[in-house]
Design a protein around this motif. Structure first.
Motif, PDB file in Angstrom:
ATOM      1  N   GLU A  68       0.831  -1.208   0.000  1.00 39.38           N
ATOM      2  CA  GLU A  68       0.000   0.000   0.000  1.00 39.38           C
ATOM      3  C   GLU A  68       0.862   1.254   0.000  1.00 39.38           C
ATOM      4  O   GLU A  68       0.552   2.236  -0.686  1.00 39.38           O
ATOM      5  CB  GLU A  68      -0.926  -0.019   1.217  1.00 39.38           C
ATOM      6  CG  GLU A  68      -2.045  -1.051   1.115  1.00 39.38           C
ATOM      7  CD  GLU A  68      -2.807  -1.212   2.411  1.00 39.38           C
ATOM      8  OE1 GLU A  68      -3.973  -1.644   2.358  1.00 39.38           O
ATOM      9  OE2 GLU A  68      -2.237  -0.926   3.492  1.00 39.38           O
ATOM     10  N   ALA A  69       1.953   1.230   0.774  1.00 37.02           N
ATOM     11  CA  ALA A  69       2.855   2.386   0.795  1.00 37.02           C
ATOM     12  C   ALA A  69       3.491   2.608  -0.574  1.00 37.02           C
ATOM     13  O   ALA A  69       3.606   3.749  -1.035  1.00 37.02           O
ATOM     14  CB  ALA A  69       3.939   2.176   1.856  1.00 37.02           C
ATOM     15  N   TYR A  73       3.038   6.083  -2.817  1.00 36.04           N
ATOM     16  CA  TYR A  73       4.152   6.899  -3.304  1.00 36.04           C
ATOM     17  C   TYR A  73       4.266   6.846  -4.824  1.00 36.04           C
ATOM     18  O   TYR A  73       4.741   7.807  -5.446  1.00 36.04           O
ATOM     19  CB  TYR A  73       5.452   6.484  -2.632  1.00 36.04           C
ATOM     20  CG  TYR A  73       5.649   7.182  -1.309  1.00 36.04           C
ATOM     21  CD1 TYR A  73       6.073   8.500  -1.270  1.00 36.04           C
ATOM     22  CD2 TYR A  73       5.372   6.539  -0.109  1.00 36.04           C
ATOM     23  CE1 TYR A  73       6.235   9.164  -0.060  1.00 36.04           C
ATOM     24  CE2 TYR A  73       5.526   7.190   1.104  1.00 36.04           C
ATOM     25  CZ  TYR A  73       5.958   8.509   1.121  1.00 36.04           C
ATOM     26  OH  TYR A  73       6.105   9.172   2.317  1.00 36.04           O
ATOM     27  N   GLY A  74       3.832   5.757  -5.444  1.00 31.62           N
ATOM     28  CA  GLY A  74       3.797   5.717  -6.900  1.00 31.62           C
ATOM     29  C   GLY A  74       2.827   6.740  -7.459  1.00 31.62           C
ATOM     30  O   GLY A  74       3.114   7.433  -8.448  1.00 31.62           O
ATOM     31  N   LEU A  75       1.667   6.863  -6.806  1.00 31.64           N
ATOM     32  CA  LEU A  75       0.691   7.866  -7.229  1.00 31.64           C
ATOM     33  C   LEU A  75       1.204   9.277  -6.960  1.00 31.64           C
ATOM     34  O   LEU A  75       1.016  10.189  -7.790  1.00 31.64           O
ATOM     35  CB  LEU A  75      -0.634   7.635  -6.497  1.00 31.64           C
ATOM     36  CG  LEU A  75      -1.398   6.362  -6.891  1.00 31.64           C
ATOM     37  CD1 LEU A  75      -2.561   6.113  -5.939  1.00 31.64           C
ATOM     38  CD2 LEU A  75      -1.898   6.470  -8.329  1.00 31.64           C
ATOM     39  N   LEU A 185      10.702  12.041  -3.104  1.00 27.43           N
ATOM     40  CA  LEU A 185       9.653  11.027  -3.025  1.00 27.43           C
ATOM     41  C   LEU A 185      10.234   9.627  -3.089  1.00 27.43           C
ATOM     42  O   LEU A 185       9.754   8.709  -2.409  1.00 27.43           O
ATOM     43  CB  LEU A 185       8.636  11.239  -4.151  1.00 27.43           C
ATOM     44  CG  LEU A 185       7.801  12.521  -4.067  1.00 27.43           C
ATOM     45  CD1 LEU A 185       6.922  12.670  -5.296  1.00 27.43           C
ATOM     46  CD2 LEU A 185       6.964  12.540  -2.802  1.00 27.43           C
ATOM     47  N   ASP A 186      11.266   9.434  -3.889  1.00 22.45           N
ATOM     48  CA  ASP A 186      11.908   8.123  -3.993  1.00 22.45           C
ATOM     49  C   ASP A 186      12.558   7.732  -2.667  1.00 22.45           C
ATOM     50  O   ASP A 186      12.453   6.583  -2.228  1.00 22.45           O
ATOM     51  CB  ASP A 186      12.951   8.149  -5.115  1.00 22.45           C
ATOM     52  CG  ASP A 186      13.578   6.780  -5.338  1.00 22.45           C
ATOM     53  OD1 ASP A 186      12.850   5.853  -5.753  1.00 22.45           O
ATOM     54  OD2 ASP A 186      14.787   6.635  -5.098  1.00 22.45           O
ATOM     55  N   LEU A 192      10.075   4.061   3.826  1.00 18.89           N
ATOM     56  CA  LEU A 192       8.847   3.539   4.439  1.00 18.89           C
ATOM     57  C   LEU A 192       8.558   2.116   3.980  1.00 18.89           C
ATOM     58  O   LEU A 192       8.180   1.261   4.795  1.00 18.89           O
ATOM     59  CB  LEU A 192       7.663   4.452   4.109  1.00 18.89           C
ATOM     60  CG  LEU A 192       6.327   4.039   4.741  1.00 18.89           C
ATOM     61  CD1 LEU A 192       6.441   3.918   6.258  1.00 18.89           C
ATOM     62  CD2 LEU A 192       5.226   5.041   4.362  1.00 18.89           C
ATOM     63  N   VAL A 193       8.733   1.831   2.695  1.00 24.37           N
ATOM     64  CA  VAL A 193       8.475   0.474   2.190  1.00 24.37           C
ATOM     65  C   VAL A 193       9.424  -0.523   2.849  1.00 24.37           C
ATOM     66  O   VAL A 193       9.024  -1.628   3.232  1.00 24.37           O
ATOM     67  CB  VAL A 193       8.605   0.433   0.653  1.00 24.37           C
ATOM     68  CG1 VAL A 193       8.595  -1.008   0.152  1.00 24.37           C
ATOM     69  CG2 VAL A 193       7.458   1.210   0.007  1.00 24.37           C
ATOM     70  N   ALA A 194      10.693  -0.147   2.996  1.00 25.91           N
ATOM     71  CA  ALA A 194      11.662  -1.044   3.652  1.00 25.91           C
ATOM     72  C   ALA A 194      11.261  -1.304   5.103  1.00 25.91           C
ATOM     73  O   ALA A 194      11.336  -2.436   5.588  1.00 25.91           O
ATOM     74  CB  ALA A 194      13.057  -0.432   3.586  1.00 25.91           C
ATOM     75  N   PHE A 195      10.817  -0.256   5.796  1.00 25.64           N
ATOM     76  CA  PHE A 195      10.393  -0.401   7.184  1.00 25.64           C
ATOM     77  C   PHE A 195       9.195  -1.343   7.297  1.00 25.64           C
ATOM     78  O   PHE A 195       9.176  -2.264   8.120  1.00 25.64           O
ATOM     79  CB  PHE A 195      10.036   0.968   7.760  1.00 25.64           C
ATOM     80  CG  PHE A 195       9.379   0.913   9.111  1.00 25.64           C
ATOM     81  CD1 PHE A 195      10.119   0.667  10.253  1.00 25.64           C
ATOM     82  CD2 PHE A 195       8.010   1.110   9.238  1.00 25.64           C
ATOM     83  CE1 PHE A 195       9.510   0.613  11.495  1.00 25.64           C
ATOM     84  CE2 PHE A 195       7.394   1.061  10.469  1.00 25.64           C
ATOM     85  CZ  PHE A 195       8.142   0.811  11.607  1.00 25.64           C
ATOM     86  N   LEU A 196       8.192  -1.128   6.447  1.00 25.01           N
ATOM     87  CA  LEU A 196       6.986  -1.956   6.511  1.00 25.01           C
ATOM     88  C   LEU A 196       7.260  -3.381   6.055  1.00 25.01           C
ATOM     89  O   LEU A 196       6.652  -4.325   6.557  1.00 25.01           O
ATOM     90  CB  LEU A 196       5.884  -1.324   5.651  1.00 25.01           C
ATOM     91  CG  LEU A 196       5.352   0.022   6.162  1.00 25.01           C
ATOM     92  CD1 LEU A 196       4.398   0.642   5.157  1.00 25.01           C
ATOM     93  CD2 LEU A 196       4.678  -0.140   7.515  1.00 25.01           C
ATOM     94  N   THR A 197       8.183  -3.554   5.117  1.00 26.95           N
ATOM     95  CA  THR A 197       8.559  -4.898   4.676  1.00 26.95           C
ATOM     96  C   THR A 197       9.232  -5.652   5.814  1.00 26.95           C
ATOM     97  O   THR A 197       8.932  -6.823   6.075  1.00 26.95           O
ATOM     98  CB  THR A 197       9.506  -4.830   3.468  1.00 26.95           C
ATOM     99  OG1 THR A 197       8.843  -4.165   2.385  1.00 26.95           O
ATOM    100  CG2 THR A 197       9.924  -6.218   3.026  1.00 26.95           C
TER     101      THR A 197
END
Length: 290
Positions: A68-69, A73-75, A185-186, A192-197
């Motif tokens: 979802e994160a 961020y893609g959007l 943004l990257d 955040l994606v690394a943290f949630l993963t």
């Protein structure tokens, strides 16, 4: 309302963490109100995207998965450069001053200051639907922003990117501004994606969720020691205090407007009379609004 404002601030400051259950009786006791306004406030925050309601669990702070994160961020990476490109030629001294002020305001929750900065730069684009969509995407990740200076170790880099972005906008360097925004943004997405993963790795039933929530709570406890955290109920303000706050807000905005005008005069070394005249009129307009 007072209740929704307090709960919203607690979420944005990390005092209430993603996935945490929001017990109405406890919140009512802490805020000194009945459960009815608390329930209404939580429903309002559901509409804002900060909380969720489940029939078998009640209200809780909205949480995200890594997927979802990445989607959010893609959007953002698709929409925000469009708004920025369109906005830069239309940026006024007031817009730049508001962005500058957002970077200097250490009293506001990080998520609010972050949107105040980005919103000031995007709003002149004049695309209300696009701005509304981007605002919703910012809200979706807002509860996690308090992790950037601590758990995600990205606070200083993010601040530097914000200042670089503002400088590019102030000088009208559109392509450089878009490049800085893309890098910003990257970086935020990757962190955040690394943290949630990591938090979701080895998920077995509810175990990973429990571990994730426990770690987020430890971050929250550490954040509560920061000097700008206040959990006490704010006293009702007298009209005199309200006027003093409005005067202070006006002084801050006017100072930011004049500082921005000065930077433009020094940077461009031209049309100084026109720039300062615009700053003066902008300050008067802001005074009337405040």
């Amino acid at each position: 309302t007072f209740v929704s404002d307090r709960i919203r601030t607690s979420i944005l400051r990390g005092e209430l963490t993603p996935g945490e259950r929001l017990r109405q009786d406890r919140l009512a006791e802490e805020l000194g109100v009945s459960k009815i306004p608390v329930r209404e406030a939580l429903q309002r925050l559901v509409a804002e995207g900060l909380t969720v309601f489940e029939s078998n669990r009640g209200f809780s702070v909205r949480s995200l998965t890594a997927a979802e994160a990445a989607e959010i961020y893609g959007l953002r990476a698709a929409l925000e450069p469009l708004l920025l490109r369109r906005a830069i030629p239309r940026l006024s001294i007031v817009d730049l001053a508001r962005a500058e002020l957002a970077l200097q305001d250490g009293s506001a929750p990080l998520a609010e200051a972050n949107w105040a900065f980005h919103g000031a730069l995007y709003r002149p684009a004049g695309w209300e639907r696009g701005l509304s969509m981007v605002a919703g995407l910012h809200v979706a990740v807002a509860p996690y922003l308090v992790l950037y200076p601590t758990r995600l170790q990205a606070g200083e880099r993010s601040d530097a990117q914000h200042r670089a972005l503002l400088e590019c906008c102030r000088e009208g360097r559109t392509e450089d501004a878009v490049a800085v925004l893309a890098e910003h943004l990257d970086m935020a997405s990757g962190a955040l994606v690394a943290f949630l993963t990591e938090e979701g790795a080895g998920k077995d039933g509810g175990g990973a969720d429990a571990r994730s929530h426990g770690r987020l709570r430890r971050v929250s406890v550490a954040l509560r020691s920061l000097p700008w955290r206040h959990r006490e109920r704010a006293p009702m303000e007298s009209p005199a205090v309200t006027r003093e706050k409005k005067a202070a807000a006006l002084a801050s905005v006017v100072a930011a407007v004049l500082l921005t005008a000065f930077k433009l005069v020094v940077g461009l070394q031209t049309n100084s009379l026109g720039i300062l005249s615009e700053a003066a009129h902008s300050a008067l307009d802001l005074g009337a609004a405040i």
